[in-house]
Design an enzyme around this catalytic site. Structure first.
Site, PDB file in Angstrom:
ATOM      1  CG  ASP A 430      83.944  32.119 -20.379  1.00 54.86           C
ATOM      2  OD1 ASP A 430      83.014  32.058 -19.557  1.00 54.86           O
ATOM      3  OD2 ASP A 430      84.812  33.008 -20.356  1.00 54.86           O
ATOM      4  CB  THR A 432      82.283  37.486 -19.928  1.00 53.61           C
ATOM      5  OG1 THR A 432      80.979  37.495 -19.361  1.00 53.61           O
ATOM      6  CG2 THR A 432      82.835  38.899 -19.953  1.00 53.61           C
ATOM      7  CG  PHE A 552      84.360  39.314  -6.768  1.00 54.05           C
ATOM      8  CD1 PHE A 552      83.000  39.548  -6.626  1.00 54.05           C
ATOM      9  CD2 PHE A 552      84.775  38.284  -7.605  1.00 54.05           C
ATOM     10  CE1 PHE A 552      82.068  38.791  -7.311  1.00 54.05           C
ATOM     11  CE2 PHE A 552      83.856  37.516  -8.291  1.00 54.05           C
ATOM     12  CZ  PHE A 552      82.489  37.770  -8.148  1.00 54.05           C
ATOM     13  NE  ARG A 608      78.746  40.449 -14.846  1.00 52.82           N
ATOM     14  CZ  ARG A 608      79.982  39.982 -14.793  1.00 52.82           C
ATOM     15  NH1 ARG A 608      80.773  40.094 -15.853  1.00 52.82           N
ATOM     16  NH2 ARG A 608      80.441  39.403 -13.711  1.00 52.82           N
ATOM     17  CG  ASP A 674      76.640  37.416 -16.424  1.00 50.68           C
ATOM     18  OD1 ASP A 674      76.116  37.840 -15.387  1.00 50.68           O
ATOM     19  OD2 ASP A 674      76.845  38.125 -17.422  1.00 50.68           O
ATOM     20  N   GLY A 792      90.789  31.900 -21.231  1.00 50.75           N
ATOM     21  CA  GLY A 792      91.945  31.635 -20.376  1.00 50.75           C
ATOM     22  C   GLY A 792      91.713  31.929 -18.920  1.00 50.75           C
ATOM     23  CB  ALA A 793      90.079  34.642 -17.085  1.00 49.95           C
ATOM     24  CG  ASN A 794      88.267  32.349 -13.278  1.00 47.28           C
ATOM     25  OD1 ASN A 794      89.239  32.246 -12.548  1.00 47.28           O
ATOM     26  ND2 ASN A 794      87.479  33.406 -13.281  1.00 47.28           N
ATOM     27  CG  ASP A 795      87.360  29.559 -19.089  1.00 46.99           C
ATOM     28  OD1 ASP A 795      86.429  29.277 -18.314  1.00 46.99           O
ATOM     29  OD2 ASP A 795      87.361  30.570 -19.805  1.00 46.99           O
TER      30      ASP A 795
END
Length: 1113
Positions: A430, A432, A552, A608, A674, A792-795
């Site tokens: 990942d 970010t 979002f 970004r 991204d 860990g986030a979204n993975d």
């Protein structure tokens, strides 16, 4: 089996199953019972280990699953439970669908039934108790399950046999080790069950307020909830006991248990009108309206006369938390070639044991040995050939590796996957928070004025910008909230809002209760930035209330808000999101002509970029109308405001780690949500793509109307090419990059390109969480051993699906990952691969050593059987405990080598070099044992008085310890005290030591063996005194044996692979792994890599198929 009788459950999902129906067969059951009696219960054990055989052996197939008695329970409803999920037979569709929620729920209906559905009694018949029950089994049940393991049954058989032979000491040693092993295993398993039970039980049973068809609210326990119930969310929050969809009010929720991200998120009520309200509720599509089980509701927003309500949609193990617990309770089996080959190798040893078994029986019958001795000695050869200590010895290396990983801050919940890490040849990262810093810094803004970009500005809080729509958008378009007086929310939203210097105020509970409409969140600029004249008036006029928020969405890549300035009648809409998406929703005349060039300028530098837009809404829109309005009607025909440029810096360790992986010939892939150009820039900065390598962007568009799906190939930079363009392209490296949309189009419409692109695709941008999982599956389909590293986030899905998932988050979501690093950078990846390689090589070394140990002892015993002799009890004890076990455990202590090398360890036990190594060592040991045996047989002392033979503890059976020294040979019933016995004992003992040293590999995967002091100490202690009478001869035999073994192993390492390739003509054959086959095909393809062009899907075959189908109909 015939496929027509099979039913598919969970088709296309991870837990897809095939179901056949069976009926009990009386005559088969009688035969099985008779067989069990004849085999002393052994048949029951075999059927216990192989339950499928048990069903086939006692039942007959039935084509009608509805009539299968094995699926019928007490009620008239046909169902069964598998892995804590209940499956019902449906007579209408003649299959077994998963029954986990209250049927299709229309969004509009959910809002209208906010007072609850009718009594849940009938629904409770199907869904039963709402509880994620992790039952902790009793010690007795765990003990029985552990003892019935085939390994311990074999050990029990060995102990009984050794007791009959009066080998009490060795039998006692094996019993002692088995008891310790069983006790340790029971303690570990019991502790894991208790920990999981405590984790799940926390706040899982609470008292809730429920509405069921009446206006009254009744109190009930959460275990009584069923899908369709409407629960009231208290204002002070709660831990959700089920999955429910919000139908009234808003909630602020901490979902760290599921996503690994501790940032609170805002959940809004399900739309009940308009186009969104006309649809059917789906958990995947309506996640922003769903409260998941186990998540913590921090606070709620309620109105006068109305409560915050949610409709229960899933309960028990069907919830999101329940599925996570199920994945822990019933993990997917680890399919690793090493373990499959180990079973095949053990079967080969069993075959060798069978040969020795027959040899012993024939030899004993020829020599007229008593029947009891024949049975005991022939069975004893089996226990010698299949070493009982093999599993424990192989586990030692993994345990040591797990401890070393723990020292460097890497924690493992699946130790068996450590070996798999040694085979990783591709790692997905990942971006970010993994490759780059987690937080974003505001670099500057670039506003649009009069249709063109103004110069960049670094201070949005400048007093000249207070009244601008750009700053108003920055101050209002976010999902921030106040918790205990502190701003909380997405880190990027926090940076953006704090840069404005504005103040956010939320209504209190008392203020909310006094107003019929919702009291909006208000933002306003600080007093010091306003002119001093009429400051209070100006301050009031610049208070902006957030009327409605559209959160979002990762699928839409944008969020928006509807606001109203204090004192104005008209409302405004503000939008922020990915620049490409925002620009597509704005009027063309408001987008600067240099938009593309400006965006590319920033993204190429790794920034970004976020775009902002504004729209003034119609005056006739009231508060109530806005609450029911579809976001698509608001997010259209907007005015483009400009860009926010955020800086995301690389972590210090990133470049060095990626360089090490590249040097080790391990592919690295970036998977991010991204922007594409930002991802390419970061990939170049961190060394994932070197400066001289080209990037080819695959931009795919889905079919529309009569136009087929297309792929546009274009290069991110212009390269000066020579006349021989094809040669230059072949020599120059290239990488593919694609977005999540392109990935979806290519996998659906261009499946023939998927494997080709997977071979060189390095950047995947704008990827949704489920697409990350799909990408891992695609890479695995071409035989890559894939690692995934994320924060860990979204993975979580990709971390679970990969061969080795490494989470950089220590939150609850790391439960989905086999490995968790306490250091939040990717330096853990090479450490894990190095330890995995060391553990894998250790497993090979130990397995080869244990296999040679059993064969060497097998050879010694079969040679002694030829003279009706055998090794003594203390000799077996000395070999198996003092030599084998101690060396097997100490040879696993070699730590990992300090650097990663390009060479990878072997992955298969059934490979030419390894089998050749084992076979040459077996033949060498056999040759020298036969040489020593024949030499001793030719000496005169062998036919003289056996009293000349030396007597010591290693050479005396326990049956002879009570006799005096002057005992004639006929009293030695086992014929142990002879020169052949002593010679083979000494020679074989040194063979064990020589093989241990030869097989204990060092570089390039482990530290050299000479650094393993404990192994050398054990070897020195195992060297026994050799009798003086034939000391020199035995020493010469041993030294020559060791030298020959060492030379053969060195020759095997250096020339065996090349020799076998030449012998079997492997050079011209197709590679075995799929990605190498694809690489070979691409080298011969003159049109690859593709030149800048457009590729259209060939729809001729599709049209022919449609015509054929219509003709057949």
């Amino acid at each position: 089996m015939e496929k027509k009788d099979v039913k598919i459950i969970n088709q296309g999902l991870e837990d897809e199953m095939e179901v056949w129906g069976y009926r009990p067969c009386p005559w088969k059951m009688v035969l099985v019972a008779v067989g069990a009696v004849c085999t002393g219960g052994l048949l029951f054990l075999v059927l216990y280990w192989l339950p499928e055989w048990g069903v086939r052996g006692t039942c007959t197939r039935t084509p009608f699953i509805r009539e299968s008695q094995t699926l019928l329970l007490r009620s008239t409803v046909c169902y069964f439970t598998h892995h804590s999920t209940k499956y019902y037979w449906n007579d209408l569709i003649q299959c077994i669908p998963v029954f986990e929620h209250f049927g299709p729920l229309a969004c509009e209906k959910a809002g209208k039934n906010a007072n609850g559905f009718q009594s849940g009694f009938n629904r409770r018949l199907f869904f039963e108790v709402n509880e994620i029950a992790v039952k902790v089994p009793s010690v007795f049940k765990l003990l029985i399950k552990e003892v019935l393991n085939p390994f311990y049954i074999f050990q029990l058989f060995s102990v009984i046999l050794w007791s009959i032979e009066q080998y009490y000491y060795y039998a006692a040693a094996i019993v002692f080790m088995s008891v310790i092993s069983i006790a340790t295993s029971l303690y570990t398993v019991k502790k894991q069950y208790i920990m999981l039970h405590d984790m799940v039980a926390t706040h899982s049973i609470v008292r809730v307020s429920v509405c069921r068809g009446t206006l009254d609210v009744e109190e009930a326990m959460s275990t009584e909830l069923v899908p369709g119930d409407v629960i009231v969310i208290p204002s002070n929050g709660m831990i959700m006991p089920c999955d429910a969809v919000l139908v009234h009010g808003n909630c602020i929720v901490n979902e760290s248990m599921l996503t690994g991200e501790s940032v609170p998120v805002t959940k809004t009520s399900l739309p009940s009108s308009g186009e969104d309200g006309a649809g059917v509720y789906s958990i995947e599509e309506h996640k922003r309206h769903t409260l998941f089980c186990g998540t913590h509701i921090i606070q709620t927003r309620f109105y006068t006369g109305e409560l915050v309500k949610a409709v229960v949609v899933r309960t028990g193990f069907s919830t999101e938390k329940g599925q996570l617990v199920r994945s822990i309770l019933y993990p997917k089996p680890t399919d690793f070639k090493l373990y499959r080959d180990a079973y095949l190798f053990l079967l080969c040893l069993v075959g060798v044991a069978g040969i020795g078994f027959i040899y012993t029986i024939v030899l004993s019958i020829i020599n007229q040995v008593p029947a009891k001795t024949i049975v005991v000695e022939s069975l004893d050869i089996i226990t010698i050939t299949v070493p009982p200590a093999l599993p424990a010895a192989m586990t030692a290396g993994i345990v040591y590796a797990q401890r070393r990983l723990k020292r460097v801050g890497i924690f493992c919940i699946s130790p068996q996957r450590i070996n798999i890490c040694g085979q990783l040849n591709l790692v997905c990262f990942d971006k970010t928070g993994t490759l780059t810093e987690d937080g974003l810094d505001l670099w500057g803004i670039q506003r649009v004025e009069n249709g063109s970009f103004s110069p960049p500005e670094d201070d949005p809080a400048n007093e000249t910008l207070v009244r601008s729509s750009f700053v108003s958008c920055m101050a209002t378009c976010h999902s921030l909230t106040k918790l205990e007086g502190e701003l909380s929310g997405d880190p990027m939203d926090l940076k953006m809002f704090n840069a404005t210097g504005w103040i956010l105020e939320e209504p209190t509970e008392e203020e909310t209760a006094l107003h019929n409409p919702i009291m909006p969140t208000v933002v306003r600029p600080p007093k010091q930035v306003l002119p001093e004249v009429n400051q209070e008036v100006n301050l009031l006029s610049y208070e902006i209330g957030i009327v409605r928020q559209f959160p979002f969405s990762s699928a839409l890549q944008r969020m928006s808000v509807v606001v109203r300035k204090l004192g104005e009648k008209r409302m405004d809409a503000y939008l922020k999101g990915a620049p490409e998406v925002v620009a597509s929703l704005c009027a063309e005349d408001t987008i600067p002509e240099s938009f593309t060039e400006t965006l590319e300028f920033y993204t190429r530098q790794g920034f970004r970029v976020i775009a902002l837009a504004h729209r003034q809404l119609e005056a006739k829109l009231s508060w109530h109308k806005v609450q029911n309005l579809n976001r698509d009607l608001i997010e259209t025909n907007m005015e483009f405001l400009g860009l926010i440029i955020m800086q995301n810096k690389l972590k210090e360790e990133t470049s060095g780690v990626l360089k090490d992986l590249r040097r080790a010939n391990i592919r690295t892939v970036m998977v991010t949500g991204d922007n594409m150009l930002t991802a390419i820039s970061v990939a170049r900065d961190c060394g994932m793509i070197t400066p001289h390598e080209r990037v080819i962007v695959a931009d795919a568009t889905p079919p529309k109307d009569i136009h087929p799906a297309t792929i546009n190939w274009h290069y991110t930079e212009n390269h000066v090419t020579s006349k021989d363009n094809r040669v230059e392209q072949q020599e120059q490296g290239y990488h593919f990059a694609m977005s999540g949309r392109s990935f979806a189009v290519i996998t659906e419409h261009f499946p023939d390109l998927v494997q080709k692109l997977a071979l060189h695709a390095t950047i995947f941008a704008r990827m949704a969480p489920d697409q990350k999982t799909q990408l891992v599956e695609v890479l695995q389909s071409v035989d890559y051993t894939v690692g995934m590293c994320g924060d860990g986030a979204n993975d979580c899905g990709a971390l679970k699906r990969a061969h080795s998932g490494i989470s950089l988050s220590e939150l609850e979501a790391s439960v989905a990952s086999p490995f968790t690093s306490s250091t939040a950078n990717i330096s853990c990846v090479p450490n894990l691969i190095r330890e995995g390689r060391a553990a894998l090589i250790t497993s090979f070394c130990v397995f080869k050593f244990m296999a040679l140990y059993s064969i060497i002892q097998y050879l010694s015993v079969t040679l002694l059987y030829s003279i009706l002799s055998n090794l003594g009890d203390f000799q077996f004890l000395f070999i198996d405990v003092a030599i084998i076990l101690i060396i097997a455990f100490t040879m696993s202590l070699n730590p990992a080598w300090k650097v990663l090398v390009a060479q990878r360890p072997p992955s298969s036990l059934i490979s030419g070099p390894l089998l050749f190594s084992v076979l040459t060592q077996i033949l060498t040991c056999l040759a020298f044992q036969i040489l020593a045996f024949l030499w001793v047989r030719g000496q005169n002392c062998c036919v003289q008085d056996t009293d000349l033979c030396p007597r010591n503890a290693c050479n005396v059976s326990s049956a002879n310890l009570t006799h005096g020294p002057n005992i004639t040979s006929h009293v030695d019933h086992k014929n142990i005290r002879n020169y052949e016995n002593t010679t083979l004992f000494y020679v074989s003992s040194f063979q064990y030591l020589a093989v241990a040293i030869i097989f204990s590999k060092g570089k390039p995967f482990r530290q050299p063996s000479y650094k393993n002091c404990k192994l050398h100490l054990c070897i020195v202690n195992c060297i026994v005194c050799v009798p003086h009478e034939w000391r020199i001869t035995v020493v010469i035999i041993v030294l020559v044996n060791a030298a020959v073994s060492f030379l053969l192993e060195s020759a095997n390492e250096r020339w065996c692979t090349a020799f076998l390739s030449w012998l079997f003509c492997r050079k011209g054959k197709t590679p075995r792994v799929r990605y190498m086959q694809v690489a070979q095909e691409l080298q011969e393809d003159p049109d690859w890599p593709p030149k800048p062009a457009t590729l259209q899907k060939n729809i001729f075959n599709q049209a022919c198929q449609l015509i054929t189908n219509s003709y057949l109909q």
